[in-house]
Design an enzyme around this catalytic site. Structure first.
Site, mmCIF file in Angstrom:
data_model
loop_
_atom_site.group_PDB
_atom_site.id
_atom_site.type_symbol
_atom_site.label_atom_id
_atom_site.label_comp_id
_atom_site.label_asym_id
_atom_site.label_seq_id
_atom_site.Cartn_x
_atom_site.Cartn_y
_atom_site.Cartn_z
ATOM 1 C CG HIS A 1 -6.039 3.601 -1.990
ATOM 2 N ND1 HIS A 1 -5.298 2.467 -1.734
ATOM 3 C CD2 HIS A 1 -5.555 4.569 -1.176
ATOM 4 C CE1 HIS A 1 -4.413 2.732 -0.778
ATOM 5 N NE2 HIS A 1 -4.543 3.993 -0.426
ATOM 6 C CG HIS B 1 1.972 4.780 -0.599
ATOM 7 N ND1 HIS B 1 2.573 4.226 0.514
ATOM 8 C CD2 HIS B 1 0.808 5.315 -0.155
ATOM 9 C CE1 HIS B 1 1.808 4.406 1.563
ATOM 10 N NE2 HIS B 1 0.723 5.069 1.190
HETATM 11 CA CA CA Z 1 -2.485 8.266 -0.174
#
Ligand code: CA
Length: 322
Positions: A30, A72
């Site tokens: 992630h 992000h």
């Molecule tokens: Ca993502």
């Protein structure tokens, strides 16, 4: 004597049974190995690569000159020093938008661990020190080049897991992010379901458009978030190959259910040919469970999900091996 080898084989099978339960589970790094280095930096991606995840994630926002950037948020100030470098370039809401800067300008920014806007303190104070942070933003192409380069030099086959961020926001700003990203993916050889690339998006209208209008044959993951439950699985399965719920959604679903009832979610998904890749597994933040292992046991043994996005790819890999 003749029966001994068969006996031995049976014993061997029994011993390996518990290991097999995780054989098909996938680990998605992630934002890279973001538990150890600032998220979405090349350094965190290289570190993640060394931990042998199945996929490494890229969140994608377009620059002013239409270059897919790995970051992000549509904003810059939580992870870069944009306020210092371009103090006048905020919009009237006070925010600094990736989309207002060219690639060359974005490359001038220093990237650091995520901070809270109000307090300027690190969101995860136990992670990489803020004051030691001086990293750079990079493009989707630069990251794929590195991952493919590492695949060649190490003989691995680690995939990518890009996310189209805020297609509606891009559209309002006159940009069509999905077509641009698909073109980049295609240029690197990612166009089919069998390619090591999974494309994800929260926007259900856009993900369906990617399948139907933009005619993509990639493996697609429909991300979902609270307050949504699991009512629309049939609809998702008409264009997507997986759903990506949050851990909180799984917890809410499981609440008050028996072990057998909990399994009904994965059974429905299997019936619809949908995988479940949940987010986000953090070894240093698991408020609903006493230990990280408790959270992993709930997700992968009780709920039997197929994969997880994690800031700690090495920890999830180790869990699947034990
Ligand atoms: Ca993502």
């Amino acid at each position: 004597m003749k029966f001994i080898p068969i006996f031995a084989l049976l014993l061997f099978c029994n011993c390996t049974m518990p290991k097999d339960q995780f054989a098909e589970k996938i680990v998605i790094a992630h934002r890279g190995a973001s538990g150890y280095l600032p998220e979405h930096t090349m350094e965190s991606k290289a570190m993640a690569f060394a931990m042998n995840p199945d996929y490494i994630e890229q969140d994608i926002v377009l620059s002013k000159d239409d270059v897919p950037i790995v970051i992000h948020d549509i904003f810059l100030e939580e992870v870069t020093n944009v306020k210092k470098v371009f103090p006048e370039r905020n919009r009237s809401d006070g925010r600094y938008y990736v989309i207002d800067f060219t690639l060359n300008e974005l490359k001038l920014l220093s990237v650091h661990e995520r901070i809270h806007l109000g307090t300027k303190k690190a969101v995860f104070p136990g992670r990489y020190p803020l004051e030691e942070s001086d990293f750079r933003l990079h493009t989707l192409s630069e990251e794929i080049s590195m991952i493919q380069g590492l695949n060649k030099s190490t003989g691995k086959n680690i995939g990518i897991y890009p996310e189209i961020k805020k297609p509606g926001f891009h559209k309002k700003n006159g940009k069509e992010i999905s077509s641009i990203v698909l073109k980049v993916l295609d240029s690197f050889g990612y166009s089919k379901k069998s390619d090591p690339c999974i494309l994800q998006c929260f926007d259900a209208v856009e993900l369906r458009r990617i399948r139907e209008e933009l005619d993509s044959d990639l493996f697609l993951t429909q991300l979902i978030e609270l307050p949504e439950g699991f009512e629309n699985l049939e609809i998702y399965s008409s264009y997507a190959d997986a759903i990506g719920p949050s851990i909180e959604q799984l917890i809410l679903y499981a609440h008050g259910k028996t072990e057998t009832e909990k399994k009904s979610l994965i059974e429905r998904c299997r019936g619809l040919n949908l995988k479940i890749h949940a987010y986000t597994f953090r070894a240093d933040e698991h408020p609903n469970f006493e230990t990280f292992e408790d959270l992993l046991n709930f997700s992968f043994k009780e709920m039997e999900i197929d994969g997880g996005f994690t800031d700690f790819p090495d920890v999830l890999k180790a869990y699947f091996k034990d």
